[in-house]
Design a protein around this motif. Structure first.
Motif, short mmCIF file in Angstrom:
data_model
loop_
_atom_site.label_atom_id
_atom_site.label_comp_id
_atom_site.label_asym_id
_atom_site.label_seq_id
_atom_site.Cartn_x
_atom_site.Cartn_y
_atom_site.Cartn_z
N ILE A 169 0.85 -1.19 0.00
CA ILE A 169 0.00 0.00 0.00
C ILE A 169 0.88 1.24 0.00
O ILE A 169 1.96 1.26 0.60
N VAL A 170 0.43 2.25 -0.71
CA VAL A 170 1.13 3.52 -0.79
C VAL A 170 0.11 4.62 -0.50
O VAL A 170 -0.91 4.72 -1.20
N ASN A 171 0.37 5.43 0.55
CA ASN A 171 -0.50 6.57 0.90
C ASN A 171 -1.96 6.11 1.02
O ASN A 171 -2.86 6.58 0.32
N TYR A 224 -1.42 4.96 6.67
CA TYR A 224 -0.15 4.44 6.17
C TYR A 224 0.41 5.41 5.13
O TYR A 224 0.04 5.37 3.95
N GLY A 225 1.27 6.30 5.56
CA GLY A 225 1.88 7.24 4.65
C GLY A 225 3.10 6.64 3.98
O GLY A 225 3.88 5.93 4.61
N GLY A 226 3.27 6.88 2.67
CA GLY A 226 4.39 6.31 1.95
C GLY A 226 4.14 4.84 1.61
O GLY A 226 3.00 4.40 1.46
N TYR A 227 5.26 4.10 1.50
CA TYR A 227 5.18 2.70 1.05
C TYR A 227 5.23 1.75 2.24
O TYR A 227 6.05 1.90 3.15
N HIS A 228 4.33 0.75 2.25
CA HIS A 228 4.30 -0.30 3.27
C HIS A 228 3.97 -1.62 2.60
O HIS A 228 3.24 -1.66 1.59
N VAL A 229 4.48 -2.71 3.18
CA VAL A 229 4.18 -4.04 2.64
C VAL A 229 3.78 -4.95 3.79
O VAL A 229 4.39 -4.93 4.86
N PHE A 230 2.74 -5.74 3.56
CA PHE A 230 2.22 -6.68 4.55
C PHE A 230 2.33 -8.08 3.97
O PHE A 230 1.85 -8.35 2.85
#
Length: 517
Positions: free
Chosen positions: A15-17, A21-27
C-alpha cells in the motif's frame, strides 16, 4: 477440465498513501501449509481495519461499504478520504472541516497525491502468480470527483514504487503499460474485477458474502453477551453442533480433495513423461533421412560428402594460391640473395688476384662467409621447394610458369564438377569393359582346361567347324584331323613342334610349285 480448483493464497499486500499508512508499506501474511492463518492485533486506530479496507477497495464490487470499525458508524470512508489520509473532523466557524494528512504542503499549497493498493497472490496448485493493482491519482486542488483510478493485472509482482517517478503527471493506461511491460490494464473496476474473479474462481456474490462475514456486528454490551450466551443457550448449542458437523464434513471433503490432488499430480507426471517421450521420438525421426543403413540415408550422406569436399576445395584454393605466391616470393628473394652472393664471390676472387690490393686473409674470411650464406640460401630454397612439391608438385622455375600454374588451378576449380562427372562415366565404362574381359578370360580358361583334358591344340571354334563339315560330308570327325593334331608332341618336346611346322610349310610350298609346273 480441472479436478481440483486452484488454491490461491495472498503472498503480499503493498500500500502507498492509504489512510494512516503514509508512503510505502508491505504486509506479508502467513503462507505456511500447516498453519496458513494470520492474526491482526493492535490498539484502536492502529490501522487494522484500514488494512482490511484496502482489500475491500481492491477486490470487492463497487459500492461495497467499508469496515464498520473504521467508520465508527459514519460513512465518510472512501477512496478519496483514504488517499488523503483523513484523521478526523474539526468544528469551526465554518462548520465541520475534515482533517487530512496529505494534499497540502507546510504552507497550505495544494499538492498532487498518488496512492496504490497491490495484492500479489500465489497459486499453490500450479505455482502461478497474479498481481492485481489499483492506482489512485489526485491532482492538486481537486475534490472527490477529480480522483482518477487505474487498474492493472500482471503475472509478475507489481512494484508500485516505480510510479513515484511520474507523480507530477496524471496516471494513464499507456503510462502503466510502459512502466510494467506485458501487464494488462482495464478500462474500469467492473472489467478489472471480472478478470480477477475469473482467474481466482470468485464471483461478486462470494465477495459480498465474505464482506458480510468480515464486517458482521460484534456484541458490544454486557446485556447482549448475556442474552446471546445464556438465554439463547439451546440455540447456541444447536449452532455449535451444526458447526462441528460442518467442520467434519469440510474435513472429509478436504481430505478427499487432497487424495484427488495426489492423483492429479501422478497424472500430470505421466503426461509430462509422455511429452518428453514424444519429443525424443520426434527428434529421432528427424535423423531418419541420414540413416546410413537405409538406401536414402546412404545417398544423402554421399551427396553431402561430395558437396562438403567440393566446398573445402573451393575454400582452400585461395589459401593454396596465397601460399604458392609466398613461396615464389621467397624463392625470388633467395635467388636475389644468391646473385648478391655470387657478386660478392667474384669480388673476393678479384681481391685474391690482387686487383684491389686487398689482404689475402680478409679475402679468405669474406669468401667463407659468402659460401656459408650461399649454403644457407640453398638450404632455404630446398626446404621451400620440398614444401611446395608436397602440395602442388614440381616447383616452377619462372614467373610465366607460376602464372600458368595459377591459371591451371583456377581452371581446375571451374571444371571440377565436369571432370568429376567424366571420371565417374569413365569409371562405369571401365567397370563394364572389365566385366567383358573377365567373361573372355573365363572362356579362355574353359577352352584351356578343355585342351588340357582332351590333350589337343585346337580351339572350341575349330572343333565346332569340324563337326559341321563332318555332318555335311557324312564323314566321321576322326577322319578329319587338323594338322596340329597330327603333329602334336609332348609339352616337354615343344622344340620339335617348331621343326614340324617348318616341314609342313616347306611341304606346302613344294606342293604348290609342283602344281604350278
Amino acid at each position: 477440465m480441472k479436478i481440483v480448483s486452484d488454491r490461491w493464497m495472498l503472498q503480499s499486500r503493498q500500500i502507498v498513501n492509504w489512510g494512516s499508512y503514509g508512503g510505502y508499506h508491505v504486509f506479508r501474511p502467513s503462507m505456511d501449509d500447516a498453519m496458513p492463518v494470520t492474526l491482526l492485533a493492535g490498539a484502536s486506530e492502529s490501522g487494522k481495519s484500514t488494512l482490511v479496507d484496502a482489500q475491500i477497495s481492491l477486490l470487492y464490487p463497487s459500492g461495497t461499504p467499508y469496515n464498520k470499525a473504521s467508520n465508527s458508524g459514519r460513512s465518510e470512508r472512501n477512496d478519496y478520504t483514504y488517499l488523503r489520509g483523513m484523521i478526523g473532523i474539526s468544528d469551526g466557524e465554518n462548520g465541520e472541516t475534515p482533517i487530512f494528512l496529505r494534499g497540502r504542503d507546510a504552507d497550505g499549497t495544494p499538492q498532487n497525491i498518488w496512492g496504490a493498493i497491490v495484492d500479489t497472490y500465489a497459486n499453490r496448485s500450479d505455482g502461478g502468480l497474479l498481481s492485481c493493482a489499483k492506482f489512485l491519482y489526485l491532482t492538486a486542488g481537486d475534490g472527490p470527483d477529480g480522483l482518477r483510478r487505474q487498474y492493472v493485472t500482471w503475472n509478475q509482482t507489481i512494484d508500485p514504487r516505480l510510479m513515484d517517478r511520474h507523480r507530477d503527471t496524471s496516471f494513464t493506461r499507456g503510462l502503466m503499460e510502459q512502466t510494467y511491460p506485458g501487464c494488462t490494464t482495464h478500462v474500469n473496476a467492473q472489467a478489472f474485477h471480472a478478470s480477477i474473479w475469473q482467474d481466482m474462481g470468485l464471483s461478486a456474490e462470494a465477495c459480498r458474502l465474505l464482506h458480510k462475514i468480515q464486517s458482521a456486528d460484534a456484541p458490544s454490551k454486557l446485556d447482549d453477551i448475556f442474552k446471546q450466551g445464556v438465554l439463547d443457550v439451546p440455540e447456541s448449542i444447536r449452532l455449535a453442533r451444526e458447526t462441528v458437523d460442518d467442520y467434519n464434513r469440510f474435513s472429509e471433503n478436504f481430505h478427499s480433495m487432497e487424495d484427488k490432488m495426489e492423483r492429479v499430480a501422478i497424472l500430470q507426471d505421466i503426461q509430462a513423461r509422455y511429452g518428453e517421450y514424444a519429443k525424443q521420438a520426434s527428434e529421432r525421426r528427424e535423423y531418419t533421412p541420414i540413416d546410413p543403413d537405409r538406401e536414402q540415408g546412404e545417398t544423402t550422406l554421399a551427396a553431402w560428402t561430395w558437396s562438403r569436399m567440393a566446398s573445402e576445395v573451393r575454400a582452400g584454393l585461395p589459401s593454396a594460391q596465397r601460399k604458392a605466391k609466398e613461396s615464389q616470393d621467397a624463392i625470388d628473394r633467395s635467388q636475389q640473395r644468391i646473385d648478391e652472393l655470387d657478386t660478392q664471390i667474384e669480388a673476393v676472387k678479384e681481391r685474391m688476384n690482387g686487383i684491389d690490393g686487398g689482404s689475402l686473409q680478409q679475402l679468405d674470411k669474406g669468401f667463407e662467409r659468402a659460401r656459408q650464406d650461399a649454403d644457407e640460401a640453398r638450404r632455404q630454397r630446398h626446404a621451400i621447394a620440398e614444401r611446395f612439391e608436397r602440395v602442388e608438385g614440381r616447383l616452377p622455375a619462372d614467373e610465366q610458369t607460376w602464372n600458368a600454374k595459377r591459371a591451371a588451378l583456377a581452371l581446375s576449380l571451374d571444371t571440377y564438377d565436369k571432370r568429376l562427372e567424366d571420371a565417374r562415366s569413365e569409371y562405369q565404362r571401365m567397370v563394364v569393359e572389365r566385366h567383358a574381359r573377365q567373361g573372355e578370360r573365363d572362356l579362355l580358361r574353359q577352352d584351356y582346361r578343355r585342351k588340357i583334358e582332351h590333350r589337343t591344340r585346337i580351339s572350341d571354334d575349330m572343333d565346332h567347324a569340324r563337326t559341321l563339315i563332318a555332318r555335311a560330308t557324312g564323314l566321321d570327325e576322326t577322319e578329319l584331323p587338323y594338322v596340329a593334331e597330327l603333329m602334336d608332341v609332348d609339352e616337354g618336346d615343344e622344340q620339335w613342334r617348331l621343326r614340324d611346322g617348318r616341314h609342313v610349310r616347306a611341304h606346302r610350298a613344294d606342293h604348290s610349285r609342283g602344281q604350278a609346273a
